[in-house]
Structure formats: C-alpha cells, structure tokens
Motif scaffolding. Structure first.
Motif, mmCIF file in Angstrom:
data_model
loop_
_atom_site.group_PDB
_atom_site.id
_atom_site.type_symbol
_atom_site.label_atom_id
_atom_site.label_comp_id
_atom_site.label_asym_id
_atom_site.label_seq_id
_atom_site.Cartn_x
_atom_site.Cartn_y
_atom_site.Cartn_z
ATOM 1 N N LYS A 88 0.862 -1.182 0.000
ATOM 2 C CA LYS A 88 0.000 0.000 0.000
ATOM 3 C C LYS A 88 0.901 1.235 0.000
ATOM 4 O O LYS A 88 1.839 1.329 0.788
ATOM 5 N N PHE A 89 0.590 2.172 -0.862
ATOM 6 C CA PHE A 89 1.437 3.349 -1.065
ATOM 7 C C PHE A 89 0.779 4.585 -0.472
ATOM 8 O O PHE A 89 -0.441 4.770 -0.584
ATOM 9 N N ARG A 90 1.597 5.428 0.164
ATOM 10 C CA ARG A 90 1.087 6.730 0.626
ATOM 11 C C ARG A 90 2.154 7.784 0.428
ATOM 12 O O ARG A 90 3.347 7.496 0.435
ATOM 13 N N TYR A 91 1.697 9.025 0.233
ATOM 14 C CA TYR A 91 2.613 10.120 -0.049
ATOM 15 C C TYR A 91 2.089 11.393 0.591
ATOM 16 O O TYR A 91 0.928 11.760 0.405
ATOM 17 N N SER A 92 2.952 12.048 1.383
ATOM 18 C CA SER A 92 2.612 13.333 1.987
ATOM 19 C C SER A 92 3.198 14.434 1.114
ATOM 20 O O SER A 92 4.417 14.598 1.042
ATOM 21 N N LYS A 93 2.335 15.155 0.429
ATOM 22 C CA LYS A 93 2.804 16.211 -0.474
ATOM 23 C C LYS A 93 3.466 17.338 0.301
ATOM 24 O O LYS A 93 4.436 17.940 -0.156
ATOM 25 N N GLU A 94 2.937 17.631 1.490
ATOM 26 C CA GLU A 94 3.494 18.726 2.295
ATOM 27 C C GLU A 94 4.931 18.424 2.717
ATOM 28 O O GLU A 94 5.820 19.271 2.628
ATOM 29 N N GLU A 95 5.172 17.195 3.179
ATOM 30 C CA GLU A 95 6.508 16.810 3.645
ATOM 31 C C GLU A 95 7.345 16.149 2.552
ATOM 32 O O GLU A 95 8.525 15.892 2.750
ATOM 33 N N GLN A 96 6.731 15.891 1.386
ATOM 34 C CA GLN A 96 7.387 15.146 0.301
ATOM 35 C C GLN A 96 8.000 13.849 0.869
ATOM 36 O O GLN A 96 9.177 13.573 0.720
ATOM 37 N N PHE A 97 7.122 13.075 1.494
ATOM 38 C CA PHE A 97 7.546 11.860 2.197
ATOM 39 C C PHE A 97 6.753 10.678 1.652
ATOM 40 O O PHE A 97 5.531 10.696 1.603
ATOM 41 N N TYR A 98 7.464 9.642 1.196
ATOM 42 C CA TYR A 98 6.849 8.466 0.596
ATOM 43 C C TYR A 98 6.830 7.318 1.601
ATOM 44 O O TYR A 98 7.732 7.185 2.429
ATOM 45 N N GLY A 99 5.821 6.448 1.471
ATOM 46 C CA GLY A 99 5.771 5.270 2.320
ATOM 47 C C GLY A 99 5.109 4.106 1.610
ATOM 48 O O GLY A 99 4.195 4.300 0.803
ATOM 49 N N VAL A 100 5.576 2.894 1.897
ATOM 50 C CA VAL A 100 4.913 1.671 1.423
ATOM 51 C C VAL A 100 4.840 0.703 2.591
ATOM 52 O O VAL A 100 5.767 0.613 3.397
ATOM 53 N N GLU A 101 3.715 -0.021 2.668
ATOM 54 C CA GLU A 101 3.501 -0.966 3.768
ATOM 55 C C GLU A 101 2.808 -2.209 3.231
ATOM 56 O O GLU A 101 2.016 -2.141 2.290
ATOM 57 N N ALA A 102 3.113 -3.348 3.840
ATOM 58 C CA ALA A 102 2.463 -4.606 3.444
ATOM 59 C C ALA A 102 2.657 -5.632 4.534
ATOM 60 O O ALA A 102 3.736 -5.723 5.136
ATOM 61 N N ASP A 103 1.606 -6.413 4.807
ATOM 62 C CA ASP A 103 1.743 -7.515 5.759
ATOM 63 C C ASP A 103 2.593 -8.625 5.140
ATOM 64 O O ASP A 103 3.457 -9.206 5.808
ATOM 65 N N LYS A 104 2.336 -8.919 3.856
ATOM 66 C CA LYS A 104 3.102 -9.949 3.159
ATOM 67 C C LYS A 104 3.095 -9.640 1.671
ATOM 68 O O LYS A 104 2.041 -9.435 1.074
ATOM 69 N N LEU A 105 4.287 -9.549 1.086
ATOM 70 C CA LEU A 105 4.379 -9.310 -0.351
ATOM 71 C C LEU A 105 4.103 -10.613 -1.099
ATOM 72 O O LEU A 105 4.468 -11.698 -0.647
#
Length: 436
Positions: free
Chosen positions: A141-158
């Motif tokens: 799952k992908f998320r992005y904070s435009k204000e902080e220009q910070f990327y993240g990805v998370e997963a229980d199991k790929l």
C-alpha cells in the motif's frame, strides 16, 4: 565550498586504478538490510555519496565495522524502525538519491519502508514511479505526503506478480528485485535493467539464498524465499571512472594505463571512444592509451553522415559518460552530435566549455553539436563551478588540457563520485591543488 586550482597543459604519464563502482555500491549496501547475518563487502569507494549511505545505515541500526580500506562488515540484526519516521531521517534521506533503494529491502523484511523525496544531481526530472509501481504490484500500500514530500509503502506480506516496467530503471529494478526475493511466490520483471551492477546485485542475492534467474537479460524471474543469509561480495571497478580516464588521456595527449578494469563488463564503452579516434588497447585486464600527439579523428557513419553518440539503457552507452564524450570531442578532428536522451538538464554545462573556447552548438536541452579544434586552438583557462558529478569531472578534464590556471568551485559535487581525485591525478603528473 572547496575549490580546485588546476595548472593545465601538462602531459600525464603512468598508471591509475579505478575505484570501486559508485552505482553498484549504492545498490549493494542497501541489500545488507535483507538479512540479520553478517555481510562483508570489499572495494567500496571512499566517496561522499557512499559514505552518506553508510552513515544512514548506521543510524538505522546496522552494525558496521571497517576492516580495511574499502572493506566493511554489515550486520542488520537490530534495526531501529522508529528512525524511519523521525525528523532526522527526513533530513538524512533527502541528501542522497541512492537512499531510495532502502525501501524495497525494508518493505520485504519488516513490512514497511519510508523515504523522503531524495536529492542528488540537478540534471532534470528523475521519477520514482517505477520503484513504487513495482512495489504496489507486489501488494504494498502506497502513501505520499505532499506537504513533507515523504513516501511510504507498507504490506503484511508481499506476493509475487508479473510486471512490465514502464522504463528499464536501474535503481527501480534493484528496489523491486530486493523486495521480490522475500515475497511469496514467483515474480516476473520484464523490461528489467540488465547493466553489470544490477547483475552484481542479483549474483550477490543468489549467494545469500535468493532464487533469481535471467540475470543479465531484461526478464528477471524471482522465486521468493523465506530468509537470506550472509555473504562476501566485491565491487566491480567503476566504469564511469574508467571512461573518464580514457578521455583524460586523449585530451592531455598522455600515455596512461588504466589497471584492473574488468574488460568484460565495459560493454560498448571502449568502442564508443574508438569512434572518436582514440586508441584503446586491451592488455590483459588493463586499458592502455598511447599519447595522441597527432590528435584523434572522429569517424563518420558509413553513408558519410555526422557521427551521433547517444545514451541508452544497457547494453547501450551509459548517460553518465556523455559529458566526457562531449569534452573529448572539443579537441578532435571532425564533428559529432551528442544526444542526451534521459536527462534534460545534463548538457547545460556546455556554456562553461564555450567560455573556454570550445565550438559547441547547443541545439536544444538534449542535443549538442561539437566541432573539434584538432588542437589548432587549445582551450583557455577560466573560473567555473561544478554543477553535478559528471559535468564536474568533464570540466576538470577540460581544465587539465587548457593552457593556464583554472579554478573549479563547488568541488563537493566531484567528491560525491570520485575518490581522492586530486591525489590520484597528482600521482600521474597533474598540477592540481585542493583549496578549502
């Protein structure tokens, strides 16, 4: 900011050994996060970008020990995941583009990976879409904070998947491969990058217990495993440095031997320099460049049209050497069109070469025509600023060939990619001084 003071116009002589490969190091160092066991890596270049990544890994909790010059051990058995969401990490991660490749290993092993928008050379847009689209294909799952220009990805199991990459991104392929080795099932990556440094990463991962096939091709098949073990690894020599020294020898009419170059991993690089009229001889695993006292002549295409040298994904010609090609062509007999396809700002440094007397027509942000002087008119010394790593070294080569004393400012850019370059050049006769 540091400055190089260069007295040009001198012939050089002797041998020079290339450092370990910068672009390989940035991938390999991130791979140590995939196992809690000890990993030993040799021939690591002592340069700013690599040292920044080592520092970031240490803050992340990796136990790092220097055992000799260029040799380190890494053990990632106690990772501090809280650091990833700290303000300190948001600063540290921005200082280095290679930090993006910690995301895949962290996601695969710990279920989450974060990174601020990374920095690096100011050479135009360098998208991260390939990285994150690949990880999303594996179930993240992908998320992005435009204000902080910070990327993240998370997963229980790929979970393994088939994917056709939009571009053959080297770092994107590396990130996806490092995530896929611990994913459940089979991953097929088509249009994968296949350059030697990516091959080195795959071979290292296979020694650690991964199951990657198709290494060296543009289709990689990764069968996921439960865990990886430790290993030993040695970096290849840096092909960009090797190309830089070929160009330096030609421009300064110097007789140089470049030692231990791993010829079989150089691809088309020697032949591209030969098209500029430069004699590149193979002697064992060394490159010998004789003094080009009578100059060198650019070839034409078979139909007589002007030679075009352009970049392409491996096994095409690397974009990192186009700046060197452009500088070398300024003193050749004949003309060449340099076409930089990948980055729209990488040719903007030519205004500094024009100030030195080079005949260059910048056609647009991607193309430049160079009309060689054939040494009938040498470049003249000047004061300039290094805009990025590769342009900085190109300007340094120009300064070493020019008559008079030049200064290059912002040499921190050069230090990002070249180890103790002033010391090593002085050892072969260059008149170069570092002024802090």
């Amino acid at each position: 900011m540091g400055t190089f003071k260069i007295e040009g116009g001198h012939q050089l002589k002797g041998s020079i050994q290339p450092q370990g490969a910068k672009n390989e190091a940035l991938q390999i160092l991130c791979a140590v996060l995939l196992t809690p066991e000890l990993v030993t890596i040799n021939n690591i270049p002592d340069i700013v970008d690599v040292n920044k990544l080592i520092s970031l890994l240490r803050k992340l909790g990796v136990k790092i020990q220097k055992i000799a010059h260029g040799s380190y051990t890494f053990q990632s058995d106690d990772i501090d995941l809280d650091y990833l969401e700290s303000d300190e990490f948001k600063v540290d991660g921005r200082g280095l583009r290679g930090s993006i490749m910690i995301v895949g290993p962290l996601l695969a092993r710990f279920g989450k990976g974060y990174i601020p928008k990374p920095g690096g050379d100011k050479i135009g847009r360098r998208r991260l879409d390939t990285h994150f689209e690949g990880l999303i294909n594996l179930g993240a799952k992908f998320r992005y904070s435009k204000e902080e220009q910070f990327y993240g990805v998370e997963a229980d199991k790929l979970k393994g998947a088939y994917m056709l990459l939009e571009e053959a991104s080297v770092t994107g392929t590396a990130n996806i491969v490092m995530a896929a080795v611990l994913a459940e099932g089979k991953t097929t990556i088509y249009n994968a990058a296949c350059e030697p440094y990516l091959q080195q990463l795959c071979k290292m991962l296979n020694r650690m217990g991964a199951k990657i096939s198709g290494v060296g091709s543009n289709m990689l098949i990764v069968d996921g495993v439960e865990a990886l073990r430790g290993t030993d690894h040695r970096m290849l020599p840096d092909m960009i440095e090797i190309g830089s020294w070929i160009g330096l020898a030609a421009m300064t009419k110097s007789e140089l031997t470049i030692t231990n170059v791993s010829w079989d991993d150089l691809g088309v690089i020697p032949n591209v320099f030969r098209k500029l009229g430069i004699t590149v001889e193979r002697k064992g695993d060394d490159i010998y460049i004789p003094a080009h006292t009578d100059g060198y002549e650019i070839q034409s295409f078979i139909d007589g049209s002007i030679l075009t040298i352009s970049d392409a994904p491996w096994p095409g010609f690397t974009p990192d050497l186009l700046s060197i090609i452009l500088v070398v062509a300024t003193q050749a007999r004949g003309s060449v069109l340099v076409h930089q396809k990948m980055f729209e700002s990488r040719l903007f440094f030519v205004d500094k070469l024009i100030d030195m007397g080079a005949k260059i027509i910048l056609c647009d942000p991607h193309r430049a025509t160079v009309i060689g002087h054939d040494y009938k008119s040498t470049l003249k010394a000047t004061t300039m600023t290094s805009p990025d790593i590769r342009a900085g070294v190109s300007l340094l080569i120009a300064a070493l060939s020019a008559k008079g004393t030049s200064t290059i400012q912002n040499i921190e850019q050069i230090d990002r990619g070249y180890e103790r370059i002033d010391e090593r050049l002085r050892a072969i006769g260059a008149k170069i001084e570092r002024i802090d």
